[in-house]
Structure formats: C-alpha cells, structure tokens
Design a protein around this motif. Structure first.
Motif, PDB file in Angstrom:
ATOM      1  N   THR A   1      -5.519   8.532 -10.181  1.00 49.16           N
ATOM      2  CA  THR A   1      -5.995   9.846  -9.718  1.00 49.16           C
ATOM      3  C   THR A   1      -5.880  10.909 -10.803  1.00 49.16           C
ATOM      4  O   THR A   1      -6.245  12.045 -10.579  1.00 49.16           O
ATOM      5  CB  THR A   1      -5.185  10.306  -8.491  1.00 49.16           C
TER       6      THR A   1
ATOM      7  N   MET B   1       0.840  -1.213   0.000  1.00 52.02           N
ATOM      8  CA  MET B   1       0.000   0.000   0.000  1.00 52.02           C
ATOM      9  C   MET B   1       0.870   1.257   0.000  1.00 52.02           C
ATOM     10  O   MET B   1       0.599   2.198  -0.749  1.00 52.02           O
ATOM     11  CB  MET B   1      -0.954  -0.012   1.196  1.00 52.02           C
ATOM     12  N   ASP B   2       1.936   1.263   0.825  1.00 52.73           N
ATOM     13  CA  ASP B   2       2.820   2.437   0.846  1.00 52.73           C
ATOM     14  C   ASP B   2       3.491   2.608  -0.511  1.00 52.73           C
ATOM     15  O   ASP B   2       3.604   3.728  -1.021  1.00 52.73           O
ATOM     16  CB  ASP B   2       3.882   2.295   1.951  1.00 52.73           C
TER      17      ASP B   2
ATOM     18  N   ARG C   1      -3.602   5.671  -6.177  1.00 53.45           N
ATOM     19  CA  ARG C   1      -4.020   5.857  -4.787  1.00 53.45           C
ATOM     20  C   ARG C   1      -4.792   4.633  -4.317  1.00 53.45           C
ATOM     21  O   ARG C   1      -5.659   4.121  -5.037  1.00 53.45           O
ATOM     22  CB  ARG C   1      -4.910   7.104  -4.686  1.00 53.45           C
ATOM     23  N   VAL C   2      -4.439   4.166  -3.112  1.00 52.38           N
ATOM     24  CA  VAL C   2      -5.194   3.061  -2.500  1.00 52.38           C
ATOM     25  C   VAL C   2      -6.546   3.613  -2.051  1.00 52.38           C
ATOM     26  O   VAL C   2      -6.616   4.724  -1.519  1.00 52.38           O
ATOM     27  CB  VAL C   2      -4.405   2.473  -1.301  1.00 52.38           C
TER      28      VAL C   2
ATOM     29  N   SER D   1     -10.706  -0.118 -10.498  1.00 55.06           N
ATOM     30  CA  SER D   1      -9.594  -0.312  -9.563  1.00 55.06           C
ATOM     31  C   SER D   1      -9.016  -1.718  -9.723  1.00 55.06           C
ATOM     32  O   SER D   1      -9.612  -2.573 -10.370  1.00 55.06           O
ATOM     33  CB  SER D   1     -10.070  -0.087  -8.113  1.00 55.06           C
TER      34      SER D   1
ATOM     35  N   TYR E   1      -6.526  -0.313  -5.548  1.00 47.99           N
ATOM     36  CA  TYR E   1      -6.028   1.023  -5.896  1.00 47.99           C
ATOM     37  C   TYR E   1      -6.602   1.462  -7.227  1.00 47.99           C
ATOM     38  O   TYR E   1      -6.992   0.666  -8.065  1.00 47.99           O
ATOM     39  CB  TYR E   1      -4.497   1.084  -5.900  1.00 47.99           C
TER      40      TYR E   1
ATOM     41  N   ILE F   1       2.419   1.645  -3.446  1.00 48.21           N
ATOM     42  CA  ILE F   1       1.451   2.087  -4.460  1.00 48.21           C
ATOM     43  C   ILE F   1       1.128   3.564  -4.266  1.00 48.21           C
ATOM     44  O   ILE F   1       1.117   4.340  -5.215  1.00 48.21           O
ATOM     45  CB  ILE F   1       0.179   1.210  -4.393  1.00 48.21           C
ATOM     46  N   ASN F   2       0.900   3.961  -3.011  1.00 52.22           N
ATOM     47  CA  ASN F   2       0.590   5.378  -2.751  1.00 52.22           C
ATOM     48  C   ASN F   2       1.757   6.294  -3.114  1.00 52.22           C
ATOM     49  O   ASN F   2       1.566   7.485  -3.355  1.00 52.22           O
ATOM     50  CB  ASN F   2       0.193   5.578  -1.281  1.00 52.22           C
ATOM     51  N   ALA F   3       2.954   5.726  -3.144  1.00 54.32           N
ATOM     52  CA  ALA F   3       4.126   6.555  -3.484  1.00 54.32           C
ATOM     53  C   ALA F   3       4.274   6.721  -5.000  1.00 54.32           C
ATOM     54  O   ALA F   3       5.115   7.498  -5.450  1.00 54.32           O
ATOM     55  CB  ALA F   3       5.396   5.921  -2.902  1.00 54.32           C
TER      56      ALA F   3
ATOM     57  N   ASN G   1      -8.368   3.581   3.693  1.00 55.39           N
ATOM     58  CA  ASN G   1      -7.171   3.269   4.474  1.00 55.39           C
ATOM     59  C   ASN G   1      -7.367   1.901   5.124  1.00 55.39           C
ATOM     60  O   ASN G   1      -7.566   1.797   6.331  1.00 55.39           O
ATOM     61  CB  ASN G   1      -6.969   4.362   5.531  1.00 55.39           C
TER      62      ASN G   1
END
Ligand SMILES: Cc1ncc(COP(=O)(O)O)c(C=O)c1O
Length: 482
Positions: free
Chosen positions: A347, A322-323, A332-333, A375, A344, A325-327, A336
C-alpha cells in the motif's frame, strides 16, 4: 546432440525408481508446506488410502462403462453426491472430468452447441466472464471459437454486474461467475448474475473449481458465504473440482448441469466410424480408472464430518494469515475473501511487492506472483496451520528489508516481474514465452531431463526465461536512467 531413446535393454526397476526419486528432489518443497498451490494434501494417511483405491483400478478404463460397470457406478455416485452437496435435485445431472480446465472447456462447448441448436441465428457466439475468471475460459474460447469478453471488476474485486450486463449482446450464449475466483479468492455476486442470465434467457456457469468442495462446509460453519449454488435460480451449470478441496487424487473434477437439457449437448456420438459406433461423455477417449475410483473413495472416507473438520482448519488458518498480513504496515489483503484463497499487495508507493516476493523466495517459500495489481497469492491447506507463524515472521522481516533497502526492487527477479506486468510490453512477453515453449517441446528435448547422478545443469528453456527476465531488467534500468 545425443537424443535420449528407449534404453536398448531395460534398466532394473530399482534403478529406475532411484533415478526418479533423484529428479523428484528438484521439485517444489510442498511436503514442508512451503508451497501454496499445485498440491492439495489432506494428510499422509489419506494419501496412502487414495493410492490404494487408485491402485485397485489402476488399469481400469472409464471409456467403456459396459466393460467397467464399477467405474460407471463410481462416476454416477460421485456426481449424485456432488449434486446433493450443491443443492441440486433429481433433475441435476453431470459427468466426471479430468480437472477444472476440462470441466470449463466442456461447459463452454455445451453452451455453444446448445445455442447452435436452439439459437441458430447466432453467427459468432460470445460469453461474458469476469476479468478475474480462470484462464481456462479463454482457452475454451480459443479452442471452440467462442469470443470471451471480460467484464471489469468493482473495487471489492468482484465482477461489476452492471458493467457485465452492458456487455451482453444478442450473440451472448452464457455468462459466468466464480465461487471463488483464483486471483483474489472473492466470490462473485452469483445471485445478481444469475438473475440477469434468467432475464436474458442465457446460460449461467458458476466456476466453483476451488470452492465446490469447500464453500458448502464453510457455510455450515457460519462463514459469510453468499448464495452461489443450485439454490440460486438461473444458475445452469457448476464446475467443482474433486482434486482440490475434495482431496481426491489428481485428474478428477465434476461438471454439473441443472438438467439434461444442457448435458445432452456435451455428449459426443459418432455412428460412421469403421471402429464402431462411438459415444463419449467428455473430452478424452481413455478415462483413467484410478482417478475415478479414488475420487469416490475420497468422498466416502472423508464424509461430511471429515470435510467439516478440514474446512474448519483451513478457514481458521486462512483467517490467521489474512489478519496477520493486514496487521503488517504497508501490506493489504485484496478485498475480503470469505474462505481459503487470497492475495496481498503493498500500500506504500516505495514498497515493491515483487521485491518482497524475492526476499520470501530466498527464505525458501514457493511464491506465486500475480499482476494487475502486483500481488502475492496464497491457497491454504490444512498443513499450512503449522507454518503460519513462520511465514508471517519471514514476511515482516522481508517488508522491513525492502523498506531499509530502497534499491531492492532493481535486483533479483523483481524488475522483470514489474516489466512483464507492464502493458506496452505484453506482446513482447507473449512472443518470448511462446518461443520458450517451442524450445521446451522441440525434438532436441530441452525438457528438464537432468541426470540425477551428475546433477545436470540449467535446462535450456529455464535459461531462456532467465535471459528474458534479465533482458527486461536491463531495459527497465535503462529506462530508469533516462
Ligand atoms: C477458479 C479455478 N477454476 C479452474 C481452475 C482450473 O483447474 P485445473 O487446474 O484442475 O484444470 C482453477 C485452477 O487453479 C481455478 O483456480
């Protein structure tokens, strides 16, 4: 057409097995940790052990607990162990089932029959479930004539409790929440839902098919898991799958109720059958002994220490995904999610999620695509710790590719997935999928019975699906040109 029939003369067992292995080669590559659903694999040693336990009771039948006292003991102890893990008490009761769907089907039918007895004025019962609840609720509604009403989600992908409350009518027999749900991995606000159910004096089912055997350990590891089990007053039933994070053999789940007040409505008894008085606790008649026995064996051999170790790996790996992918800019996941399941999306308006999915699939990943919103779905198992970096690397490259090729969403299967998610075409899609199923299950046997030696061809139903996708793709391109 030459229809397959039972061979006139039996084929040697060695050859049969060889053919089966040939067919198996076409299956998803889960052993390489390239799939994120369908298989829950703890370790090769654990699987070998499960097979042994399964084999010991391979021919056992849980239909008759008098004949197979061993299986009755296993079922009883599995239910007690699950009840204690989920903070039930001496009143908590339940049965084993063949899987999450059966557990949910039974819960819905139980609430319906309980309402028939205790609330006979209800003519057309309904249940309110989050829009993200598993589709098994809709199946149950259809099977048992209970209207399934979907409550909308809030921005955090959990059900909007106020909106759900507004949907309750005098015909509502129960509400439900998920811990967690499949599409986003979020845990619904169970405490609020259960308080609402208590106030309205209706049932409250928690679908913990995924989380039942994971969230209790995650909580002990200090993950931020909101209260959701029998500690919450108002929760009247829970479904928790053994064949997911319980790491049992397939064909094993539990349905638990706060007390016999509910479970008694699940039982089926018929006294007028010429074959004798018939009593059955769940949906099937014959209940495979192997999966009951293997579930007991899994709980005993894993133990709390095994489940905790496992949960630690799964949670750490999910966080890494998750971290990571969000990076990645443009991804965006959703929400939370607190545990192992998440999805994901993209965006940026130009960055097409399904085109990224196609690129990932080309690189050998088995991708689960979702809609509303578009997604990509993942469910983490211990083996995924080994491939997390590789996945993230491929994902970064896929995003870069799609960004550099603005037309990518018009090739491959991306346009079809885009169109299938398109509201006005849903009826058409539904009709086509039904037609494909009819063909797959027709007497002509369009099941993928490929001859392992010749390599076979593309089976009819798959071809149909490909045609549907391409027809939808053409339509989309035509609309775009106009
Ligand atoms: C949240 C949830 N509930 C129920 C089910 C149904 O479980 P099964 O496939 O074992 O019938 C699933 C399956 O993925 C699920 O994710």
């Amino acid at each position: 057409m030459d229809l397959p029939a039972i061979p006139k003369q039996g084929i040697s067992r060695a050859e049969v097995l060889e053919r089966m292995r040939g067919l198996q080669e076409q299956d998803v590559r889960w052993k390489e940790n390239r799939a994120f659903s369908l298989v829950f694999h703890q370790s090769d040693e654990h699987t070998e052990f499960l097979k042994q336990a399964h084999n010991l009771f391979f021919e056992g039948n849980g239909l008759n607990p008098m004949a197979f006292a061993s299986l009755r003991t296993f079922e009883h102890e599995v239910v007690r162990m699950a009840a204690s893990m989920l903070h039930g008490d001496a009143e908590t009761v339940g049965t084993m089932t063949s899987g999450g769907t059966e557990s949910i089907l039974l819960a819905v039918r139980t609430y319906r029959d309980r309402a028939r007895k205790l609330m006979p004025w209800i003519r057309q019962p309904n249940m309110i479930v989050p829009a993200s609840a598993h589709v098994a609720f809709d199946k149950a509604g259809k099977y048992f004539d209970v209207e399934m009403i979907h409550a909308p989600l809030a921005d955090d992908f959990r059900v909007d409790v106020k909106a759900l409350a507004r949907l309750i009518t005098s015909d509502t027999i129960a509400i439900a929440g998920s811990a967690p749900n499949y599409p986003s991995g979020m845990v619904d606000p169970i405490e609020e839902l259960a308080a609402l159910a208590e106030r309205r004096n209706i049932g409250m089912h928690v679908d913990a098919c995924i989380g039942g055997f994971l969230l209790p350990w995650a909580e002990r590891l200090n993950a931020p898991i909101p209260a959701w089990d029998f500690r919450v007053p108002g929760v009247t039933s829970i479904s928790a799958d053994l064949h997911k994070y319980g790491y049992a053999a397939k064909g094993a789940s539990t349905i638990l109720y706060r007390s016999m007040d509910y479970l008694r409505h699940q039982f089926f008894v018929y006294v007028d059958w010429p074959g004798g008085v018939f009593a059955s606790p769940s949906l099937p008649g014959t209940r495979p002994g192997g999966s009951i026995a293997a579930a007991w064996a899994a709980l005993m051999a894993m133990g709390e220490d095994g489940y905790l170790r496992n949960a630690e790996t799964v949670l750490r790996t999910a966080r890494r995904f998750m971290d990571g992918i969000n990076a990645i800019p443009g991804l965006r996941v959703l929400g939370n999610p607190p545990a192992s399941v998440f999805a994901y999306t993209t965006t940026e308006p130009g960055l097409n999620c399904y085109a990224i999915a196609d690129r990932m699939a080309e690189q050998g990943w088995h991708i689960d695509r979702q809609q509303r919103p578009p997604s990509i779905h993942l469910m983490i198992n211990p083996g995924h710790a080994e491939i997390a970096d590789r996945y993230l690397e491929d994902l970064r490259a896929s995003v870069a590719y799609v960004r550099a090729h603005p037309g990518a969403e018009w090739s491959g299967s991306a346009p079809a997935y885009g169109l299938m998610a398109n509201a006005p075409l849903r009826k058409l899609v539904g009709k086509n999928v039904l037609a494909i199923m009819e063909q797959m299950y027709s007497a002509a046997g369009e099941a993928p019975h490929l001859d392992a030696k010749s390599g076979g061809g593309v089976p009819g139903p798959v071809l149909q699906l490909m045609k549907l996708k391409s027809r939808l793709g053409d339509l989309l391109r035509w609309r775009r040109r106009r």
